[in-house]
Write a protein that holds these residues in place. Structure first.
Motif, mmCIF file in Angstrom:
data_model
loop_
_atom_site.group_PDB
_atom_site.id
_atom_site.type_symbol
_atom_site.label_atom_id
_atom_site.label_comp_id
_atom_site.label_asym_id
_atom_site.label_seq_id
_atom_site.Cartn_x
_atom_site.Cartn_y
_atom_site.Cartn_z
ATOM 1 N N ILE A 22 0.845 -1.197 0.000
ATOM 2 C CA ILE A 22 0.000 0.000 0.000
ATOM 3 C C ILE A 22 0.880 1.247 0.000
ATOM 4 O O ILE A 22 0.677 2.185 -0.787
ATOM 5 N N LEU A 23 1.872 1.257 0.875
ATOM 6 C CA LEU A 23 2.786 2.398 0.949
ATOM 7 C C LEU A 23 3.669 2.481 -0.294
ATOM 8 O O LEU A 23 3.996 3.581 -0.762
ATOM 9 N N PHE A 24 4.053 1.333 -0.837
ATOM 10 C CA PHE A 24 4.837 1.271 -2.075
ATOM 11 C C PHE A 24 4.105 1.999 -3.200
ATOM 12 O O PHE A 24 4.674 2.858 -3.888
ATOM 13 N N LEU A 25 2.824 1.665 -3.399
ATOM 14 C CA LEU A 25 2.060 2.270 -4.490
ATOM 15 C C LEU A 25 1.779 3.744 -4.229
ATOM 16 O O LEU A 25 1.816 4.570 -5.151
ATOM 17 N N THR A 26 1.514 4.089 -2.972
ATOM 18 C CA THR A 26 1.277 5.498 -2.641
ATOM 19 C C THR A 26 2.507 6.336 -2.959
ATOM 20 O O THR A 26 2.416 7.398 -3.591
ATOM 21 N N GLU A 27 3.670 5.855 -2.534
ATOM 22 C CA GLU A 27 4.910 6.588 -2.787
ATOM 23 C C GLU A 27 5.263 6.585 -4.268
ATOM 24 O O GLU A 27 5.778 7.580 -4.796
ATOM 25 N N MET A 28 4.991 5.496 -4.959
ATOM 26 C CA MET A 28 5.288 5.429 -6.386
ATOM 27 C C MET A 28 4.517 6.502 -7.151
ATOM 28 O O MET A 28 5.078 7.228 -7.977
ATOM 29 N N TRP A 29 3.214 6.626 -6.855
ATOM 30 C CA TRP A 29 2.416 7.631 -7.560
ATOM 31 C C TRP A 29 2.782 9.047 -7.114
ATOM 32 O O TRP A 29 2.729 9.987 -7.915
ATOM 33 N N GLU A 30 3.169 9.206 -5.850
ATOM 34 C CA GLU A 30 3.605 10.533 -5.401
ATOM 35 C C GLU A 30 4.886 10.941 -6.110
ATOM 36 O O GLU A 30 5.036 12.080 -6.555
ATOM 37 N N ARG A 31 5.829 10.016 -6.234
ATOM 38 C CA ARG A 31 7.075 10.313 -6.939
ATOM 39 C C ARG A 31 6.831 10.521 -8.431
ATOM 40 O O ARG A 31 7.517 11.317 -9.075
ATOM 41 N N PHE A 32 5.851 9.809 -8.993
ATOM 42 C CA PHE A 32 5.456 10.033 -10.386
ATOM 43 C C PHE A 32 5.030 11.488 -10.552
ATOM 44 O O PHE A 32 5.479 12.186 -11.476
ATOM 45 N N SER A 33 4.159 11.937 -9.659
ATOM 46 C CA SER A 33 3.649 13.304 -9.770
ATOM 47 C C SER A 33 4.767 14.326 -9.586
ATOM 48 O O SER A 33 4.834 15.329 -10.308
ATOM 49 N N TYR A 34 5.673 14.061 -8.638
ATOM 50 C CA TYR A 34 6.744 15.031 -8.368
ATOM 51 C C TYR A 34 7.747 15.097 -9.516
ATOM 52 O O TYR A 34 8.063 16.176 -10.023
ATOM 53 N N TYR A 35 8.260 13.937 -9.929
ATOM 54 C CA TYR A 35 9.290 13.942 -10.970
ATOM 55 C C TYR A 35 8.717 14.316 -12.333
ATOM 56 O O TYR A 35 9.419 14.896 -13.169
ATOM 57 N N GLY A 36 7.451 13.984 -12.564
ATOM 58 C CA GLY A 36 6.833 14.395 -13.815
ATOM 59 C C GLY A 36 6.748 15.905 -13.911
ATOM 60 O O GLY A 36 7.095 16.512 -14.930
ATOM 61 N N MET A 37 6.298 16.540 -12.829
ATOM 62 C CA MET A 37 6.186 17.992 -12.818
ATOM 63 C C MET A 37 7.561 18.653 -12.816
ATOM 64 O O MET A 37 7.781 19.669 -13.483
ATOM 65 N N ARG A 38 8.504 18.071 -12.080
ATOM 66 C CA ARG A 38 9.867 18.615 -12.023
ATOM 67 C C ARG A 38 10.502 18.637 -13.405
ATOM 68 O O ARG A 38 11.203 19.590 -13.770
ATOM 69 N N ALA A 39 10.273 17.589 -14.190
ATOM 70 C CA ALA A 39 10.870 17.507 -15.521
ATOM 71 C C ALA A 39 10.301 18.562 -16.464
ATOM 72 O O ALA A 39 10.976 19.005 -17.401
ATOM 73 N N LEU A 40 9.061 18.977 -16.224
ATOM 74 C CA LEU A 40 8.409 19.953 -17.101
ATOM 75 C C LEU A 40 8.695 21.394 -16.710
ATOM 76 O O LEU A 40 8.582 22.303 -17.542
ATOM 77 N N LEU A 41 9.055 21.615 -15.457
ATOM 78 C CA LEU A 41 9.001 22.950 -14.871
ATOM 79 C C LEU A 41 9.790 23.994 -15.654
ATOM 80 O O LEU A 41 9.227 24.997 -16.113
ATOM 81 N N VAL A 42 11.100 23.809 -15.820
ATOM 82 C CA VAL A 42 11.894 24.850 -16.481
ATOM 83 C C VAL A 42 11.554 24.951 -17.963
ATOM 84 O O VAL A 42 11.641 26.032 -18.559
ATOM 85 N N LEU A 43 11.154 23.845 -18.568
ATOM 86 C CA LEU A 43 10.788 23.886 -19.985
ATOM 87 C C LEU A 43 9.523 24.716 -20.184
ATOM 88 O O LEU A 43 9.424 25.517 -21.121
ATOM 89 N N TYR A 44 8.554 24.529 -19.291
ATOM 90 C CA TYR A 44 7.312 25.302 -19.365
ATOM 91 C C TYR A 44 7.586 26.781 -19.120
ATOM 92 O O TYR A 44 7.064 27.654 -19.827
ATOM 93 N N MET A 45 8.423 27.079 -18.137
ATOM 94 C CA MET A 45 8.684 28.480 -17.807
ATOM 95 C C MET A 45 9.409 29.209 -18.930
ATOM 96 O O MET A 45 9.229 30.413 -19.116
ATOM 97 N N THR A 46 10.247 28.501 -19.691
ATOM 98 C CA THR A 46 11.050 29.165 -20.721
ATOM 99 C C THR A 46 10.416 29.123 -22.107
ATOM 100 O O THR A 46 10.917 29.776 -23.027
#
Length: 526
Positions: A22-46
């Motif tokens: 349960i914790l594995f899947l919760t953390e997996m999706w949380e990290r998905f959301s974080y790293y997905g947004m992190r990868a887009l951030l500077v590209l979107y801003m520029t």
């Protein structure tokens, strides 16, 4: 941490408590959301406000985007400190994770909107959500096991696979979504998967009974708080004077520089005051010596992340504009290159851990400080490939659509990320383990908080270094990182013997295989 001392009977799956998954899947999706947004951030801003096939961006300069990127990634880590304190003192880990997940869903949901207020609000909510969820969900994993349970190490290894799997899935898919439906669809995808994580967490509560519940702490003479340490500062003249000097310097920086840097200096002053008081409170020379070594290791942590986090910033921008990403007639989305780190971790984690374990069994140097120094050097050499990439770009010219050989080749990035990952596997899990070995039990939690602060500061340094590329150019920045990191690594190796003496044998009695194998996947808990 406030967890139940008596663990209820846990239903098992593949020899592990179901709550782990349960914790594995919760953390997996949380990290998905974080790293997905992190990868887009500077590209979107520029991306220019007139947009491209992915839609309009904010139209910021690289320097402006990297400055915000540095603040954002720093605050994500720093907020883990109050997030852990709130769980310990007020609500428990279970509720903290739940509230953090809800706040993350709201943050990613707001980022779907195109207004600038939504952008800032969304980032703020993501920072708060990660701060509540990240430090506490790991504590809950430990709470699934009774003291001495031999399944604990394997359980954490499984859990950390989820972190990297989430990062890998995010960076492989978010770029495709953005290419097809635009930036805000990418932000929306991060929100959708976080909702999945929240649903999974709520549905699995029956498997987490007695884990992470709030238990008011009893009066314990060994319990230490930030407040108690800071209050003692006023009865310590030398430490108070030094802290006062730093605080005055902070306000001077506030006046002559951007106000945000003034706040940063105030924060660093608070950390320095805390460390001075911890050092003063230590009652033996052994503890004092080990504490100093621990602080030196934090310098390596700051330097490492200051270089490594160029991945989401300057290297991300370089990939977008200067790299020929055509592969068999298909243009690889920039974001996909971020998946290399997570993929390499999954492939090489146990291999690297095994290499260090074999060295130790053979009596060769394999101390934590040595691993960390080697990790910095290896990561630094990774930037040598970015130097080659810049040279390749200078000789090949700008990227021209449909023209092979224009721009720099993709394999330079692959090699850079490979070396960065190997360096990360040498330093990241080791740094966490090193704290538990050297910090007095009484101050272990506080020092873990300082580690998060050091990691956050490293992320801010990454933003500052990336900003400098606008003035000095990528070649100078990448070359400078190579030279600086290699020199730092060599210096720490040169003083390794006296540093090891100051640890007073803290690592000599540890069990080799148990610790080394457990470190395999603990890497990228970042």
């Amino acid at each position: 941490m406030a967890t139940s001392a008596l663990k209820p009977h846990q239903k098992e799956l593949f020899g592990q408590p179901i709550g782990l998954y349960i914790l594995f899947l919760t953390e997996m999706w949380e990290r998905f959301s974080y790293y997905g947004m992190r990868a887009l951030l500077v590209l979107y801003m520029t991306t220019q406000t007139i947009g491209d096939d992915r839609g309009a961006g904010l139209g910021w300069t690289n320097q402006e985007a990297l400055a915000l990127y540095g603040w954002y990634t720093m605050l994500v880590y720093v907020m883990s400190i109050p997030g852990g304190m709130i769980a310990d003192k007020l609500i428990g880990q279970k509720k903290a994770v739940l509230i953090g997940a809800i706040v993350l869903c709201l943050g990613h949901g707001v980022l779907v909107l195109t207004d600038i207020w939504a952008f800032y609000t969304g980032l703020g909510l993501v920072i708060l959500g990660v701060g509540l969820l990240k430090p506490n969900i790991s504590t809950m994993v430990g709470g699934l096991y009774k003291q001495g349970d031999i399944r604990r190490d394997k359980g954490f290894s499984i859990f950390y696979i989820g972190i990297n799997l989430g990062s890998l899935l995010a960076t492989l898919t978010v770029g495709l979504v953005v290419a097809e439906w635009g930036w805000h669809a990418g932000f929306g995808l991060a929100g959708v998967v976080m909702v999945l994580g929240l649903i999974n967490y709520l549905a699995g509560q029956k498997y987490l009974k007695g884990v992470g519940d709030f238990i008011p702490s009893k009066n314990d003479e060994n319990e230490v708080s930030y407040g108690k340490l800071y209050s003692k500062l006023f009865s310590s003249p030398k430490q108070l004077i030094f802290a006062g000097i730093l605080l005055v310097a902070s306000f001077i920086g506030w006046y002559y520089m951007d106000w945000s840097y003034g706040l940063l200096f105030v924060f660093l002053t608070a950390i320095a005051a805390l460390l001075m008081m911890i050092y003063k409170e230590l009652d033996t020379q052994v503890y004092k010596d080990r504490f100093l070594v621990l602080l030196l290791s934090f310098i390596m942590v700051i330097i490492f992340w200051g270089a490594f986090e160029q991945a989401g910033g300057l290297m991300n921008l370089y990939t977008e504009t200067n790299t020929n990403r055509m592969l068999f007639g298909w243009e690889v989305p920039t974001v996909m290159f971020q998946s290399l780190n997570a993929g390499f971790i999954i492939i090489f984690a146990t291999i690297i851990a095994g290499i260090w374990a074999k060295r130790k069994l053979k009596g060769k140097e394999a101390s934590s400080l040595f691993k960390m120094a080697i990790g910095i050097i290896i990561m630094g050499f990774g930037f040598l490939f970015m130097v080659f990439a810049v040279k390749d770009f200078e000789s090949s010219g700008p990227v021209i659509e449909g023209i092979s050989g224009s721009g720099s080749a993709m394999y330079w990035l692959v090699l850079a990320y490979l070396f960065h990952t190997i360096g990360e596997l040498c330093i990241s899990p080791v740094a966490l383990s090193f704290i538990t070995k050297l910090a007095p039990v009484k101050y272990a939690s506080l020092m873990m908080g300082v580690y998060f602060a050091a990691t956050g500061l490293g992320n801010k340094v990454a933003g500052i270094v990336g900003e400098s590329a606008s003035e000095f150019g990528e070649l100078t920045i990448f070359s400078g990182i190579v030279i600086f990191t290699v020199i730092i690594g060599i210096l720490f190796i040169a003083i390794l013997k006296p540093l090891k003496r100051l640890t007073h044998g803290a690592e000599e009695s540890e069990r080799v295989l148990k610790n080394e194998e457990a470190e395999g996947f603990e890497l990228a808990d970042n």
